[in-house]
Design an enzyme around this catalytic site. Structure first.
Site, PDB file in Angstrom:
ATOM      1  N   LYS A 170       0.828  -1.205   0.000  1.00  0.00           N
ATOM      2  CA  LYS A 170       0.000   0.000   0.000  1.00  0.00           C
ATOM      3  C   LYS A 170       0.864   1.258   0.000  1.00  0.00           C
ATOM      4  O   LYS A 170       0.550   2.247  -0.687  1.00  0.00           O
ATOM      5  CB  LYS A 170      -0.914  -0.021   1.230  1.00  0.00           C
ATOM      6  N   LYS A 238      -0.513  12.254   4.312  1.00  0.00           N
ATOM      7  CA  LYS A 238      -0.181  11.362   5.429  1.00  0.00           C
ATOM      8  C   LYS A 238       0.466  10.076   4.926  1.00  0.00           C
ATOM      9  O   LYS A 238       1.480   9.619   5.464  1.00  0.00           O
ATOM     10  CB  LYS A 238      -1.454  11.045   6.219  1.00  0.00           C
TER      11      LYS A 238
END
Length: 309
Positions: A170, A238
Site C-alpha cells: 500500500k 499522510k
C-alpha cells in the site's frame, strides 16, 4: 461468525454496507455516531466503544485514518484488543506504515489474537461498488478465513506476504499515485503557462504512456473546480509521509516523494486538506478563489494576505 467494524468514514462506511448487502450482520463503532446511522437496523447495531464491539464479535475490521487512531482504538482506554476472545481475528484495513502493522501484530499475538493487515486500493466509488483490491499481510490460514469477507467488499485479494507486507505494498502504491498526481499537475501548470489550453492538454496527455491511467478520472474535478473528496488530500499527504518514514527505516532514499509530500502539506495550509488530492492542481496553478480560501482556511497565509489588503 459475528463481525465488528470500527471506522465508518468515506471508505469504511461503504465497505461495511457491502458486508451487510451480502447478508452479514455487523456490530459497529464510530466516534461520530451519525456516520453509523445508515448501517443500523436489522443487520447493524451500534456499540458505545471499541471494547464493547470486541466483546461481541469473532472477527473485527478496522478502517481508520492513521496509526495513532488505530492504536488508540486497539490499546487506548476502552480499546478492543483486551476484549477480543482468544483466537479471534483482527483485520486492519487502515493505511498505516509497515513497522506499525508489525507492532500491532505483536500486540495481538500477545493476547492470542490473529492479525491480518489488509489495506485497500480504490476510491469511494470503487468501494461502494465492491471492487476494492486488498493487499494482505497474514498467515495463510488467517487469510483463507478472511478471504470470503474481503470478497464481499472487493474483487481482488493479493497475498503479499507475512505481517506488514500488505501495508508495504500500500505504501508503494500510494507513493506512486501521489507523485504521479503532483507531476501531472505541474506539467499542466507549465502547459497552461506556455499558452496551451487546458482542453488541448487534457485531450493530448490523457492516454499517453507517460500518464498514469487513474489521472483520467480526475479530469472532471479539475475542469469543474469541484474537488469533492474521493481520497482527501490530507490523507494522501499522510500516506506519503508514512512512505518516507518507511524509507528511512529501510535505508531507501526518496528525494522525489519527500518533495511531493511537502507540496501537499503546503496545499493543506492553503485550505485544501479536505479536498480530493487532485486539488494539488488547483494549488499549483493558483486557481484558488480568495473567498473560498477564507471560508476553508481563514488562517492560511493567502487568506491573511487578502484580508490585509
Amino acid at each position: 461468525m459475528k463481525i465488528g467494524f470500527i471506522g465508518l468514514g468515506i471508505m469504511g462506511s461503504r465497505m461495511a454496507a457491502n458486508l451487510q448487502k451480502q447478508g452479514h450482520s455487523l456490530v459497529v463503532f464510530n466516534r461520530t455516531r451519525a456516520k453509523a446511522e445508515p448501517l443500523l437496523g436489522p443487520c447493524g447495531t451500534f456499540s458505545d466503544s471499541p471494547a464493547k464491539v470486541a466483546d461481541q464479535v469473532d472477527l473485527l475490521f478496522t478502517m481508520l485514518a492513521h496509526p495513532d487512531a488505530v492504536e488508540q482504538a486497539a490499546l487506548g482506554a476502552n480499546g478492543f484488543l483486551n476484549y477480543l476472545r482468544p483466537n479471534a481475528l483482527w483485520v486492519d484495513c487502515s493505511s498505516v506504515n509497515p513497522s506499525f502493522s508489525k507492532k500491532m501484530a505483536v500486540a495481538a499475538a500477545a493476547r492470542q489474537i490473529r492479525f491480518v493487515d489488509a489495506p485497500v486500493t480504490g476510491s469511494a466509488t470503487v468501494a461502494a461498488e465492491g471492487r476494492l483490491v486488498f493487499w494482505v499481510g497474514a498467515e495463510d490460514a488467517d487469510l483463507e478465513a478472511t478471504r470470503p469477507l474481503l470478497l464481499c467488499m472487493g474483487n481482488r485479494v493479493v497475498h503479499v506476504g507475512g505481517h506488514g507486507m500488505g501495508t508495504s505494498m500500500k505504501m508503494v502504491i500510494n507513493l506512486l499515485m501521489g507523485d504521479a498526481m503532483a507531476a501531472f499537475a505541474e506539467g499542466m501548470a507549465l502547459g497552461e503557462g506556455l499558452g496551451i489550453s487546458r482542453k488541448i492538454l487534457f485531450d493530448s496527455l490523457l492516454g499517453m504512456p507517460a500518464i498514469a491511467p487513474f489521472l483520467a478520472s480526475k479530469r472532471e474535478k479539475i475542469e469543474s473546480g469541484n474537488y469533492e473528496p474521493e481520497f482527501p488530500l490530507r490523507w494522501m499527504q499522510k500516506d506519503m509521509h508514512l512512505a518516507s518514514v518507511s524509507a528511512y527505516e529501510s535505508g531507501v532514499a526518496m528525494p522525489l516523494t519527500n518533495a511531493a509530500k511537502e507540496l501537499y502539506r503546503l496545499a493543506m495550509r492553503e485550505g485544501d486538506a479536505a479536498e480530493d488530492f487532485s486539488a494539488i492542481y488547483d494549488y499549483l496553478t493558483n486557481n484558488h478563489d480568495l473567498a473560498t480560501i477564507e471560508q476553508k482556511s481563514p488562517n492560511s497565509a493567502k487568506a491573511q494576505l487578502h484580508q490585509a489588503n
